[in-house]
Design a protein around this motif. Structure first.
Motif, PDB file in Angstrom:
ATOM      1  N   ASP A  78       0.838  -1.209   0.000  1.00  0.00           N
ATOM      2  CA  ASP A  78       0.000   0.000   0.000  1.00  0.00           C
ATOM      3  C   ASP A  78       0.871   1.257   0.000  1.00  0.00           C
ATOM      4  OD1 ASP A  78      -2.261  -1.480  -0.114  1.00  0.00           O
ATOM      5  OD2 ASP A  78      -2.770  -1.318   2.010  1.00  0.00           O
ATOM      6  N   ARG A  79       1.970   1.209   0.753  1.00  0.00           N
ATOM      7  CA  ARG A  79       2.877   2.365   0.819  1.00  0.00           C
ATOM      8  C   ARG A  79       3.501   2.628  -0.558  1.00  0.00           C
ATOM      9  NH1 ARG A  79       7.898   2.202   2.497  1.00  0.00           N
ATOM     10  NH2 ARG A  79       7.722   0.009   2.991  1.00  0.00           N
ATOM     11  N   MET A  80       4.020   1.576  -1.179  1.00  0.00           N
ATOM     12  CA  MET A  80       4.714   1.741  -2.460  1.00  0.00           C
ATOM     13  C   MET A  80       3.717   2.090  -3.578  1.00  0.00           C
ATOM     14  SD  MET A  80       7.568   1.988  -3.805  1.00  0.00           S
ATOM     15  CE  MET A  80       8.762   1.336  -2.660  1.00  0.00           C
ATOM     16  N   ALA A  81       2.516   1.499  -3.525  1.00  0.00           N
ATOM     17  CA  ALA A  81       1.507   1.786  -4.556  1.00  0.00           C
ATOM     18  C   ALA A  81       1.080   3.247  -4.464  1.00  0.00           C
ATOM     19  CB  ALA A  81       0.301   0.860  -4.375  1.00  0.00           C
ATOM     20  N   ALA A  82       0.938   3.761  -3.242  1.00  0.00           N
ATOM     21  CA  ALA A  82       0.540   5.164  -3.082  1.00  0.00           C
ATOM     22  C   ALA A  82       1.632   6.070  -3.650  1.00  0.00           C
ATOM     23  CB  ALA A  82       0.304   5.468  -1.604  1.00  0.00           C
ATOM     24  N   LEU A  83       2.888   5.704  -3.433  1.00  0.00           N
ATOM     25  CA  LEU A  83       4.011   6.512  -3.930  1.00  0.00           C
ATOM     26  C   LEU A  83       4.035   6.524  -5.468  1.00  0.00           C
ATOM     27  CD1 LEU A  83       6.667   8.039  -3.076  1.00  0.00           C
ATOM     28  CD2 LEU A  83       7.824   5.885  -3.521  1.00  0.00           C
ATOM     29  N   THR A  84       3.959   5.352  -6.084  1.00  0.00           N
ATOM     30  CA  THR A  84       4.071   5.316  -7.561  1.00  0.00           C
ATOM     31  C   THR A  84       2.834   5.946  -8.205  1.00  0.00           C
ATOM     32  OG1 THR A  84       3.223   3.058  -7.582  1.00  0.00           O
ATOM     33  CG2 THR A  84       5.579   3.302  -7.727  1.00  0.00           C
ATOM     34  N   ASP A  85       1.655   5.686  -7.632  1.00  0.00           N
ATOM     35  CA  ASP A  85       0.441   6.261  -8.206  1.00  0.00           C
ATOM     36  C   ASP A  85       0.466   7.782  -8.036  1.00  0.00           C
ATOM     37  OD1 ASP A  85      -2.108   5.842  -9.466  1.00  0.00           O
ATOM     38  OD2 ASP A  85      -3.010   6.494  -7.561  1.00  0.00           O
ATOM     39  N   GLY A  86       0.969   8.240  -6.888  1.00  0.00           N
ATOM     40  CA  GLY A  86       1.065   9.673  -6.640  1.00  0.00           C
ATOM     41  C   GLY A  86       2.017  10.336  -7.628  1.00  0.00           C
ATOM     42  N   LEU A  87       3.162   9.709  -7.883  1.00  0.00           N
ATOM     43  CA  LEU A  87       4.134  10.277  -8.831  1.00  0.00           C
ATOM     44  C   LEU A  87       3.556  10.309 -10.241  1.00  0.00           C
ATOM     45  CD1 LEU A  87       7.514   8.663  -7.708  1.00  0.00           C
ATOM     46  CD2 LEU A  87       6.924  11.092  -7.687  1.00  0.00           C
ATOM     47  N   TYR A  88       2.853   9.226 -10.613  1.00  0.00           N
ATOM     48  CA  TYR A  88       2.246   9.155 -11.945  1.00  0.00           C
ATOM     49  C   TYR A  88       1.248  10.310 -12.108  1.00  0.00           C
ATOM     50  CZ  TYR A  88      -0.622   7.347 -15.790  1.00  0.00           C
ATOM     51  OH  TYR A  88      -1.313   7.207 -16.957  1.00  0.00           O
ATOM     52  N   GLY A  89       0.419  10.527 -11.081  1.00  0.00           N
ATOM     53  CA  GLY A  89      -0.585  11.590 -11.134  1.00  0.00           C
ATOM     54  C   GLY A  89       0.085  12.954 -11.134  1.00  0.00           C
ATOM     55  N   LEU A  90       1.097  13.129 -10.293  1.00  0.00           N
ATOM     56  CA  LEU A  90       1.769  14.426 -10.161  1.00  0.00           C
ATOM     57  C   LEU A  90       2.434  14.834 -11.478  1.00  0.00           C
ATOM     58  CD1 LEU A  90       2.752  16.694  -8.221  1.00  0.00           C
ATOM     59  CD2 LEU A  90       4.775  15.308  -7.811  1.00  0.00           C
ATOM     60  N   PHE A  91       3.162  13.903 -12.095  1.00  0.00           N
ATOM     61  CA  PHE A  91       3.893  14.255 -13.315  1.00  0.00           C
ATOM     62  C   PHE A  91       2.992  14.279 -14.548  1.00  0.00           C
ATOM     63  CE2 PHE A  91       7.494  13.529 -10.582  1.00  0.00           C
ATOM     64  CZ  PHE A  91       8.345  14.538 -10.983  1.00  0.00           C
TER      65      PHE A  91
END
Ligand code: FAD
Length: 378
Positions: free
Chosen positions: A320-333
């Motif tokens: 959950d921690r890593m998925a939130a990080l990668t999904d957040g980066l995908y959305g941010l960029f």
């Protein structure tokens, strides 16, 4: 009646094979249900970024590919080109004896695992489902058995396909993993063929339609498109092998365990490859399941519900921690709003100045224990 096997493993990917080797070493009776590769499938063009935890597990099982099939990453370099004023970030090793990650040739890793399985007498290959105290489903994201156990798999499809390829470059990569974020696309060039090599693995996350266009190009036109997108950072390029595409998704099973059943690897979870963490997560599942089974009370069977819940709790939190990080980066960029773009570029530059934060990022990338800062490093 006691089942003939302690553990039945379903799957024929890296996660299934690593788990079989680990559990056989724990003296468990393992059955491995394998599926022959589809006849048309050629060698996997991808290379995986693997962290220190994965390196330790695979080395311990004596299946870590030797150089040049595993290339240490000594620097990560990230760039958002923008309109003429690129924002960049670089992470360099404080301690050169601990690479940030390794870029591993996928067919070589698969081959090493198959060779090790062939020498492991306590793993029985089977071609039909068998009774076992514990069944572990490692069939990847398209697992069919998962649904047979009534386990739902939540899928959030991204609008992107990852285009993977290998490119020979005019200039050596010098062990640097390079990544560009531009207009929502993410392009990574990962170093291969050893520290002095000039071969890179491309992972380019683009809209589905753009991926279809790229995959239809001739080899020189494809290499030209990559060269333009990365500002010809490594000079002229030529492709090696046939580029291929993978539609991307964020997905997770609603439950990772049932009595006598556990999911591991992509059968339990999948994420965007921009942080190169999917297989690292799957190998984390393998290590944790191995630990839980090894440390179990002598009277508990491998399929004991309490044991499996321990495994699920530990691994779900990590995912959950890593998925939130990668999904957040995908959305941010991928955000087109100019104010967010400005903030993002300011953030990249600011981050580049903050050594303690960079040290945390290095630890995260390595997926391992402490990193000791060297004076004047970063
Ligand atoms: C473009 C791209 C780049 C990536 N880069 C990275 C990276 O740099 N680092 C990283 O850590 N991860 C990366 N990943 C993620 C990584 O590919 C996956 O996490 C990993 O392959 C999952 O391994 P697995 O064994 O769980 O599943 P899979 O690799 O999908 O293997 C499962 C296998 O089991 C077989 N199977 C299915 N059903 C059965 C059955 N009933 N019996 C027997 N066999 C069966 C399937 O055919 C398949 O071969 C990337 C992914 C993509 C798409």
């Amino acid at each position: 009646m006691n089942p003939r096997y302690d553990v039945a493993i379903l799957g024929s990917g890296v996660v299934a094979h690593t788990l079989a080797l680990l559990l056989a070493r724990e003296r468990l009776r393992v059955a491995l249900l394998r599926q022959p590769a589809p006849p048309a499938a050629g060698p996997d063009i991808r290379a995986y970024a693997l962290n220190q935890a994965s390196h330790a597990l695979l080395s311990d099982l004596r299946v870590w590919p030797e150089a040049p099939a595993a290339t240490p990453v000594r620097q990560m370099w990230v760039c958002e080109p923008g309109d003429g004023h690129p924002a960049t970030l670089s992470l360099t090793l404080p301690d050169p004896s601990q690479p940030l990650a390794w870029i591993v040739d996928v067919p070589t890793l698969e081959q090493r695992l198959l060779q090790a399985l062939a020498y492991q007498g306590t793993i029985e290959p089977v071609d039909h489902p068998v009774q076992a105290a514990l069944t572990v489903v490692c069939e990847g994201k398209h697992s069919s058995t998962r649904a047979q156990y009534g386990i739902e798999y939540e899928v959030q499809a991204y609008a992107h396909t990852a285009v993977a390829a290998r490119l020979r470059c005019a200039r050596p990569h010098e062990g640097v993993a390079r990544q560009w974020f531009q207009n929502g696309d993410v392009l990574a060039l990962l170093p291969m063929d050893g520290p002095g090599g000039d071969l890179v693995a491309l992972v380019w996350s683009v809209q589905h339609a753009r991926a279809a266009e790229l995959l239809a190009l001739s080899a020189p036109a494809f290499a030209d498109a990559v060269g333009q997108a990365c500002g010809h950072a490594l000079g002229a390029m030529s492709t090696e092998g046939q580029p291929a595409g993978w539609p991307l998704q964020l997905s997770r099973a609603r439950h990772w365990v049932r009595p006598g059943v556990a999911l591991a690897g992509d059968a339990a979870h999948a994420m965007h490859p921009l942080a190169g963490q999917g297989l690292n997560m799957g190998l984390g599942d393998v290590a944790e399941l191995g630990r839980v089974l090894r440390e179990r009370e002598y009277w508990r069977s491998p399929g004991d519900w309490r044991l499996l819940r321990r495994y699920e709790r530990a691994r779900r939190a990590d995912f959950d921690r890593m998925a939130a990080l990668t999904d957040g980066l995908y959305g941010l960029f991928g955000h087109g709003d100019t104010r967010i773009q400005a903030l993002r570029r300011w953030g990249l530059r600011a981050f580049d100045q903050l050594n303690p934060l960079k040290l945390c990022a290095i630890r995260q990338a390595q997926g391992s224990g402490p990193v000791r800062p060297a004076p004047g490093s970063l």
